[in-house]
Design an enzyme around this catalytic site. Structure first.
Site, PDB file in Angstrom:
ATOM      1  N   HIS A  55     -18.063   5.751   5.383  1.00 20.84           N
ATOM      2  CA  HIS A  55     -17.742   6.344   4.082  1.00 20.84           C
ATOM      3  C   HIS A  55     -17.158   5.293   3.159  1.00 20.84           C
ATOM      4  CE1 HIS A  55     -14.423   6.787   6.918  1.00 20.84           C
ATOM      5  NE2 HIS A  55     -13.609   6.541   5.904  1.00 20.84           N
ATOM      6  N   PHE A  56     -17.373   5.495   1.870  1.00 18.93           N
ATOM      7  CA  PHE A  56     -16.699   4.688   0.851  1.00 18.93           C
ATOM      8  C   PHE A  56     -15.551   5.509   0.276  1.00 18.93           C
ATOM      9  CE2 PHE A  56     -20.407   2.006   1.001  1.00 18.93           C
ATOM     10  CZ  PHE A  56     -19.917   0.755   0.673  1.00 18.93           C
ATOM     11  N   HIS A  57     -14.423   4.839   0.070  1.00 24.27           N
ATOM     12  CA  HIS A  57     -13.284   5.441  -0.628  1.00 24.27           C
ATOM     13  C   HIS A  57     -13.359   5.047  -2.100  1.00 24.27           C
ATOM     14  CE1 HIS A  57     -10.626   6.283   2.937  1.00 24.27           C
ATOM     15  NE2 HIS A  57     -11.364   5.327   3.486  1.00 24.27           N
ATOM     16  N   ASP A  81     -10.819  13.457  -0.715  1.00 19.05           N
ATOM     17  CA  ASP A  81     -10.075  13.096   0.490  1.00 19.05           C
ATOM     18  C   ASP A  81      -8.961  14.136   0.681  1.00 19.05           C
ATOM     19  OD1 ASP A  81      -9.568  10.093   2.092  1.00 19.05           O
ATOM     20  OD2 ASP A  81      -8.107  11.714   2.294  1.00 19.05           O
ATOM     21  N   GLN A 112     -10.092   2.031  10.188  1.00 19.10           N
ATOM     22  CA  GLN A 112     -10.981   3.203  10.121  1.00 19.10           C
ATOM     23  C   GLN A 112     -10.452   4.295  11.045  1.00 19.10           C
ATOM     24  OE1 GLN A 112     -15.107   2.411  11.130  1.00 19.10           O
ATOM     25  NE2 GLN A 112     -15.799   4.435  10.463  1.00 19.10           N
TER      26      GLN A 112
HETATM   27  P1  5GP Z   1     -10.812   5.867   7.110  1.00 22.38           P
HETATM   28  O1  5GP Z   1      -9.450   5.653   7.676  1.00 22.38           O
HETATM   29  O2  5GP Z   1     -11.762   6.221   8.229  1.00 22.38           O
HETATM   30  O3  5GP Z   1     -11.313   4.767   6.240  1.00 22.38           O
HETATM   31  O4  5GP Z   1     -10.698   7.106   6.146  1.00 22.38           O
HETATM   32  C1  5GP Z   1     -10.788   8.425   6.554  1.00 22.38           C
HETATM   33  C2  5GP Z   1     -10.320   9.255   5.397  1.00 22.38           C
HETATM   34  O5  5GP Z   1     -10.656  10.589   5.678  1.00 22.38           O
HETATM   35  C3  5GP Z   1      -8.801   9.212   5.193  1.00 22.38           C
HETATM   36  O6  5GP Z   1      -8.516   8.790   3.881  1.00 22.38           O
HETATM   37  C4  5GP Z   1      -8.355  10.652   5.453  1.00 22.38           C
HETATM   38  O7  5GP Z   1      -7.352  11.064   4.573  1.00 22.38           O
HETATM   39  C5  5GP Z   1      -9.634  11.436   5.246  1.00 22.38           C
HETATM   40  N1  5GP Z   1      -9.751  12.627   6.042  1.00 22.38           N
HETATM   41  C6  5GP Z   1      -9.390  12.802   7.346  1.00 22.38           C
HETATM   42  N2  5GP Z   1      -9.681  14.053   7.770  1.00 22.38           N
HETATM   43  C7  5GP Z   1     -10.258  14.671   6.703  1.00 22.38           C
HETATM   44  C8  5GP Z   1     -10.789  15.990   6.520  1.00 22.38           C
HETATM   45  O8  5GP Z   1     -10.772  16.841   7.404  1.00 22.38           O
HETATM   46  N3  5GP Z   1     -11.302  16.272   5.301  1.00 22.38           N
HETATM   47  C9  5GP Z   1     -11.319  15.353   4.281  1.00 22.38           C
HETATM   48  N4  5GP Z   1     -11.831  15.743   3.110  1.00 22.38           N
HETATM   49  N5  5GP Z   1     -10.812  14.117   4.422  1.00 22.38           N
HETATM   50  C10 5GP Z   1     -10.307  13.775   5.620  1.00 22.38           C
END
Ligand code: 5GP
Length: 145
Positions: A102-104, A33, A96
């Site tokens: 995606h899984f964290h 991340d 999101q």
């Molecule tokens: P969500 O909020 O959709 O569950 O998580 C998205 C995740 O993607 C966040 O933890 C954020 O830090 C990460 N993220 C956002 N943009 C990028 C990127 O350009 N590259 C990577 N590796 N992670 C990203």
């Protein structure tokens, strides 16, 4: 909402954006991340284009969950956290921010809170080093499940 093929994870999958990759397989990609909430925060995504868990095929979901556990085991071995959060958000109202499922994998350490979600970009050298540690654990893993 229709799947947006220009979301950042779709770009990473197509090689149009960079990521610190830990796993690159037929059905899934794992990478650090960019704005980690703790040391070792890793993401696992399917290659199948799907916005949320509700849009993904059952077959790919099964592979994604198994792959997530495999990556989480490697993160656990590499960082030796006290605990591990494995989570997945569906929809802006659930938090999101990137609309490719995606899984964290978020390691937790005693006495350390989480940094804010998707807020501070980590140093590239640190992400590179963390990815290498996780890749090394995946390479030496005894199990493939
Ligand atoms: P969500 O909020 O959709 O569950 O998580 C998205 C995740 O993607 C966040 O933890 C954020 O830090 C990460 N993220 C956002 N943009 C990028 C990127 O350009 N590259 C990577 N590796 N992670 C990203």
């Amino acid at each position: 909402m229709a799947y947006d093929p220009n979301n950042i994870f779709a770009k990473i999958l197509r090689g149009e954006a960079d990521a610190h990759v830990v796993l690159d397989e037929e059905h899934c990609l794992g990478f650090m991340d960019l704005m980690p909430q703790s040391s070792g925060h890793t993401l696992i995504i399917p290659r199948e284009p799907a916005e949320s868990i509700f849009d993904l095929s059952a077959e790919t979901l099964a592979v994604l969950v198994a792959t997530t556990r495999r990556v989480a085991r490697a993160v656990k071995a590499a960082f030796e956290p006290a605990g591990m959060m494995i989570l997945q958000l569906n929809g802006a109202d659930a938090g999101q921010t990137v609309f490719h499922i995606h899984f964290h994998v978020i390691p937790r350490y005693p006495g350390e809170g989480l940094t804010l979600h998707a807020r501070s970009v980590a140093a590239p050298a640190q992400l590179r080093e963390h990815a290498a540690r996780i890749r090394a654990e995946l390479d030496s893993a005894q199990t493939t499940d």
